[in-house]
Design an enzyme around this catalytic site. Sequence first.
Site, mmCIF file in Angstrom:
data_model
loop_
_atom_site.group_PDB
_atom_site.id
_atom_site.type_symbol
_atom_site.label_atom_id
_atom_site.label_comp_id
_atom_site.label_asym_id
_atom_site.label_seq_id
_atom_site.Cartn_x
_atom_site.Cartn_y
_atom_site.Cartn_z
ATOM 1 N N VAL A 199 0.879 -1.269 -0.202
ATOM 2 C CA VAL A 199 -0.128 0.074 -0.344
ATOM 3 C C VAL A 199 0.457 1.212 -0.207
ATOM 4 O O VAL A 199 0.342 2.328 -0.890
ATOM 5 C CB VAL A 199 -0.935 -0.330 1.026
ATOM 6 C CG1 VAL A 199 -1.540 1.322 1.255
ATOM 7 C CG2 VAL A 199 -1.837 -1.358 1.205
ATOM 8 N N CYS A 200 2.049 1.685 0.458
ATOM 9 C CA CYS A 200 3.057 2.506 1.357
ATOM 10 C C CYS A 200 3.303 2.769 -0.415
ATOM 11 O O CYS A 200 3.759 4.112 -1.064
ATOM 12 C CB CYS A 200 3.922 2.416 1.982
ATOM 13 S SG CYS A 200 5.125 0.650 1.185
ATOM 14 N N THR A 201 3.846 1.974 -1.405
ATOM 15 C CA THR A 201 4.342 2.263 -2.605
ATOM 16 C C THR A 201 2.915 2.300 -3.221
ATOM 17 O O THR A 201 3.317 3.255 -4.473
ATOM 18 C CB THR A 201 5.121 1.061 -2.897
ATOM 19 O OG1 THR A 201 5.688 0.579 -2.531
ATOM 20 C CG2 THR A 201 4.692 0.955 -4.812
#
Length: 426
Positions: A199-201
């Site tokens: 999700v961070c990417t």
Amino acid sequence: MKDLSSISPIIDNIGPFNEVPQEYNSQDSYNSLLNSKILIIGSGGLGCEILKNLSLTGFKNIHIIDMDTIDLSNLNRQFLFRSEDIGKSKSEIAVKFIKNILDDDTTLEIVPHFKKIQDMDLEFYKQFQLVISGLDSIEARRWINSILFNLAESENLIIPLIDGGTEGFRGQSRVIIPTFTSCFECSLDLLNVKTTYPVCTIANTPRLPEHCIEWAHQLEWTRQFPNTKFDADDPDQVDWMFNTALKRSKEFGIEGVTKSLTLGVVKNIIPAIASTNAIIAASCCNEAFKYITSTNPMLNNYMMYSGDDSIFTYTYSYTKKTNCSVCGNIAKNIVVQNWWTLQQFIHEIKSKQDIQLINPSLTTSSKLLYMSSPQELQISTKSNLSKKMRDLVSVGEEIVITDLNLPISLKFIIQFEGSYEDPEFS
């Protein structure tokens, strides 16, 4: 009646591997071929091939069901459709095409059904001697598998299911005979796992077109349309998803976001190849012909085809699982971490390859843990989601899990292990 001379050598001359040659009767085989009623589920890449094959192989009573309409992207491999058919029912147009080609065969009856398979009652399925599935939906394949096993167990009505599937240059066909062989549910762990991205990417540092699509799918859709589930079969919603992902890709200078890729990511679609569809459909129809005519023994019971790294097939007997929720007779054992809440447990079972649930409800013999519907029960059990599983369920206690999308119940025996604290915060 259309001339059957092309297949008469196969029926008149018993196959060399026929297991009961003394009982074989060619006239009975002809009668079975002419009188058997066959159901094809799906009229896409596989379904078009299957319908064409059966119609040209002597089958005279065929039904085909599909809820989908024709899209421009279908035309490169679903050869029964033309550009003027876009937006129309796949099953109805497929039947119309075949009837036009074989208009001299007055004995051929093909009936289309522009519906979901779940909309048909048990009486509809009970009329068929054989079901052939050419579906790309795991959920729908699980549904028809469980329906046929239910008929076998409750009414002693054995209707074999021949299931075909393709993924790019690879494919498989299998013969499922309810209560005698392993079922589709037994082999869920053979299916490809959906590719996921951190999700961070997705949120901060996208580098691939897929990252942009998943950003639109996982984050922006929820932000723009809270409490609304994205429908990948709705053209307007797909257009929104594509345009949102395309805008995101331009902001980060990423190329490659297309509508077909968008649909492939959100539906986890591997591009279909016409030649693979033709090979797997031929295998399915070959098994159908053998079953109906008894000329040769059927596949036992799973065939894998590979066309990407050389070309080969591999056949083996897939064993029944005793803890299968459809054809097994014991519950699955499942290990639960001591720190898991009910919410975490639901998240874990939804992501398991051999379970694959969408909106589960959970109960024990003594209480409701969580009910996804109706709304009144969902509200009354929602508070349990934040509670620890070890406070709700005892060691060795059985949990029954149902899902509105599947007509089956899954049973699990709970075992606890590990830390009592979430390792991320300990």
